[in-house]
Design a protein around this motif. Structure first.
Motif, short mmCIF file in Angstrom:
data_model
loop_
_atom_site.label_atom_id
_atom_site.label_comp_id
_atom_site.label_asym_id
_atom_site.label_seq_id
_atom_site.Cartn_x
_atom_site.Cartn_y
_atom_site.Cartn_z
N UNK A 164 -9.52 30.69 59.86
CA UNK A 164 -10.54 30.82 60.89
C UNK A 164 -10.62 29.54 61.72
N UNK A 213 -13.13 28.13 64.27
CA UNK A 213 -14.43 28.38 64.90
C UNK A 213 -14.48 27.86 66.32
N UNK A 232 -14.10 21.62 63.79
CA UNK A 232 -15.03 21.15 62.75
C UNK A 232 -14.35 20.55 61.53
N UNK A 233 -13.34 19.75 61.76
CA UNK A 233 -12.76 19.05 60.61
C UNK A 233 -13.59 17.79 60.34
N UNK A 234 -13.14 17.00 59.38
CA UNK A 234 -13.95 15.85 58.96
C UNK A 234 -13.57 14.60 59.73
N UNK A 236 -4.98 13.84 56.04
CA UNK A 236 -5.88 14.11 54.91
C UNK A 236 -6.72 15.37 55.12
N UNK A 247 -6.75 18.35 52.50
CA UNK A 247 -7.98 18.86 51.90
C UNK A 247 -8.08 20.37 52.03
N UNK A 301 -5.87 21.94 49.56
CA UNK A 301 -6.44 21.85 48.21
C UNK A 301 -7.49 22.93 48.00
N UNK A 302 -8.30 23.11 49.02
CA UNK A 302 -9.37 24.09 48.95
C UNK A 302 -8.83 25.51 48.76
N UNK A 303 -7.69 25.78 49.39
CA UNK A 303 -7.11 27.12 49.33
C UNK A 303 -6.06 27.28 48.25
N UNK A 355 2.16 20.70 49.54
CA UNK A 355 1.14 20.28 50.52
C UNK A 355 1.66 19.28 51.54
N UNK A 394 -7.45 21.70 64.35
CA UNK A 394 -8.30 22.74 63.75
C UNK A 394 -7.51 24.04 63.58
N UNK A 421 -5.12 23.53 60.74
CA UNK A 421 -5.80 23.63 59.45
C UNK A 421 -6.02 25.09 59.05
N UNK A 443 -11.30 24.60 41.19
CA UNK A 443 -10.46 23.76 42.02
C UNK A 443 -11.24 23.32 43.26
N UNK A 503 -12.20 19.44 44.42
CA UNK A 503 -11.71 18.82 45.65
C UNK A 503 -12.83 18.54 46.66
N UNK A 537 -22.64 19.29 61.94
CA UNK A 537 -21.33 19.13 62.57
C UNK A 537 -20.48 20.40 62.49
N UNK A 561 -16.69 25.36 57.12
CA UNK A 561 -15.35 25.31 56.55
C UNK A 561 -15.40 25.60 55.05
#
Ligand SMILES: Nc1ncnc2c1ncn2[C@@H]1O[C@H](COP(=O)(O)OP(=O)(O)O)[C@@H](O)[C@H]1O
Ligand SMILES: [Mg+2]
Lengths: 323, 243
Positions: free
Chosen positions: A87, A89, A93-95, A102, A106, A109-111, A118, A151, A154, B7, B11, B79, B84
């Motif tokens: 998705x 948006x 909206x990344x960090x 990174x 991340x 890692x989340x998925x 990676x 984005x 990602x 997981x 993370x 933000x 996410x």
């Protein structure tokens, strides 16, 4: 064709502000998105595009209606659906605090992208979105276009078969928007199904296989770009350019509903043996169609030059003026 | 699905620690703040400094876990990056547990530094190691859950800070950090019994001075109870935000 998204009567009603009726942001929409296509949701601001995406991705609960995503029921199987969709948006909206690299790591890692894949995948995506040079720059330091690109990268990191893009090029400069569109077009070649919203006609026209036009929560048209155009093209204007006596070209126009032959013949007959410089057909542009469908402007703009395929040289006359 | 949750949780914590917690101003603040308070108190009331150690540790855990925790979620929601996480294949409790773990890890790290200093100064005689460990862990869980709840309950970062302080400062003066709870008027003692910090200080005091497991067990149970209630409230509140 395999259905990737199937929606029936999808509705979202937002609670009323004081003294207002409840807002039907999405109002009983039905549509199907097939595997491998780029499906566009085209509509003005506030039409319900984002709300639709939010419902289909689990960020918002539908008030009514049913939806299947990737063959799974939206209400029952959300966690499994989430695993296989990407998705993007409306706002990037990344960090801010993490580097481009990174951020991608991340997300993977989340998925649950396997550790050994990676790094290579992140480098590959950075390369593809022309961000390799910015690999170690914090997200906060990237330009708007680069943020948008990252984005999108990602959202693709876990190789989802279905990607939602909410107004991917809104607010970007022309060059960034163009390069992003190329990347989005590239997704189709990989077999990724894309659900894209936009309020730019041009974008829908360039990128989408099929387009649903949504206005005030309702789908008012759903067709291929060519189909949309032809559906509203009841009128064709035939324009002949004649060589004038004083050397100035003279244009004459005739409107017709179906088939241009008679109009062409009539105009040529009226020309009375004068030299014909060109014969053109003018068609309502997609913009006119859009305006007509959305009722955004009461006055439907007339034609824009659309008959580029037909320029008859002098003397030939007649012929098929259609495209 | 559990594997996805675990997981994700791990993370998310790691990302929060990297992106927010272990940044220089945050680290030094986390350590200096409790020291400054205790020092100010000790200067005005010179006496048995050692008696202040449990309070110092409890305050360090409280501020270390909750200061950042109380703002990360609001911050990410403002933000858009919280979305996410909401879009990821993780269930809400796991998402919040990740946030908790981040806050706890940071708070406990800072507390270990403070603990090492206190032990070096005052020695470790009479310390019940296991009780100390449990008291710190459960305090961190409860305060981190408190921070998470504050963070999901408000809409703006400044509101989170205000609300967190509104809860923490009264707690600091009623929770037995500076004056024993027993010396407070009865009605304030009742209030103190409703505050997690009170139980944290009590458990830590027992752990550091060889107190009995019997009283400490009650404190540990109370801290576990606060953790569960605050965490559940946070999950519920966050789920209500998905309309
Ligand atoms: N959370 C919300 N609460 C109330 N109204 C909303 C909310 N989200 C969107 N809306 C309203 O719903 C309508 C559709 O919004 P949206 O889906 O964002 O439109 P689009 O993306 O097509 O511009 C708008 O009128 C918008 O103001
Ligand atoms: Mg929108």
């Amino acid at each position: 064709m395999t259905e990737v998204i199937q929606v029936e009567g999808l509705t979202k009603v937002f609670a009323a502000a004081k003294g207002q009726p409840p807002l039907r942001a999405v109002d009983g929409t039905d549509f199907t998105v097939y595997e491998g296509e780029v499906f566009g949701f085209l509509g003005p601001n506030g039409a319900g595009k984002t709300t639709t995406i939010r419902m289909l991705t689990g960020l918002s609960r539908p008030t009514a209606g049913r939806a299947q995503v990737l063959g799974l029921d939206l209400a029952a199987d959300l966690p499994r659906i989430k695993k296989h969709i990407g998705v993007v948006p409306e706002a990037s909206n990344l960090y801010d605090e993490l580097t481009a690299f990174d951020n991608l790591i991340f997300v993977m890692q989340l998925y649950g992208v396997p550790r050994r894949e990676r790094k290579a995948r992140a480098e590959e995506l950075l390369g593809r979105f022309r961000l390799s040079e910015k690999r170690d720059a914090p997200f906060a330091k990237l330009s708007r276009g680069m943020k948008r690109a990252l984005t999108i990268a990602a959202a693709l990191a876990h190789r989802p078969p279905l990607v939602f893009l909410d107004e991917p090029t809104t607010g970007l400069d022309v060059m960034s928007a163009r390069s992003l569109r190329q990347m989005i077009a590239g997704l189709r070649n990989e077999g990724v199904t894309v659900f894209l919203t936009t309020h730019y006609l041009e974008e829908a026209e360039r990128l989408c296989d099929r387009v649903a036009v949504i206005v005030k929560g309702k789908i008012v048209a759903l067709d291929t770009v060519a189909g949309l155009r032809s559906s509203a093209q009841r009128k064709t204007i035939v324009e002949v350019t004649l060589a004038g006596a004083d050397g100035q070209p003279e244009k004459r126009r005739l409107e017709c509903e179906d088939g241009v032959e008679s109009a062409v013949q009539q105009l040529l007959a009226e020309a009375g043996g004068r030299r014909v410089l060109s014969v053109d057909t003018l068609r309502p542009s997609l913009e006119d169609v859009f305006v007509q469908l959305t009722g955004l402007s009461a006055e439907v703009m007339l034609a824009e030059k659309g008959g580029k395929g037909l320029v008859l040289s002098a003397g030939e006359g007649g012929g098929n003026a259609g495209r | 699905m559990l594997a996805d949750d675990l997981r994700g949780l791990f993370y998310i914590a790691l990302k929060d620690l990297k992106a927010y917690y272990f940044k220089p101003p945050n680290i030094s603040w986390g350590i200096l703040f409790p020291f400054a308070f205790i020092l100010a108190f000790a200067i005005r009331n010179p006496g048995d400094l050692r008696a202040l150690v449990p309070g110092l540790l409890a305050l360090t855990v409280l501020f270390g876990t909750s200061s950042m925790e109380a703002i990360v979620i609001v911050f990410e929601r403002r933000l858009g990056s919280l979305e996410r996480l909401l879009l990821a294949p993780i269930r809400l409790p796991a998402l919040l547990a990740g946030k908790l773990l981040g806050g706890m890890t940071f708070g406990l790290t800072v507390t270990l530094v403070v603990l090492a200093i206190s032990l070096a100064v005052f020695g470790s005689s009479g310390t019940n190691g296991l009780l100390l460990f449990l008291a710190l862990l459960l305090s961190a869980t409860a305060f981190s859950a408190l921070g998470a709840y504050v963070s999901v309950a408000v809409r703006e970062v400044f509101e989170a800070q205000t609300l967190a302080n509104f809860i923490r400062f009264p707690m600091m003066f009623l929770g037995g950090v500076f004056v024993p709870v027993e010396s407070l008027p009865t009605w304030l003692q009742v209030v103190a019994r409703c505050l997690p910090l009170t139980y944290s200080v009590e458990a830590l005091r027992a752990a550091l001075s060889g107190g009995s497991w019997a009283t400490a067990a009650l404190d540990l149970g109370a801290l576990a109870g606060f953790s569960v209630v605050l965490f559940s409230l946070a999950v519920y509140t966050l789920s209500r935000r998905i309309e």
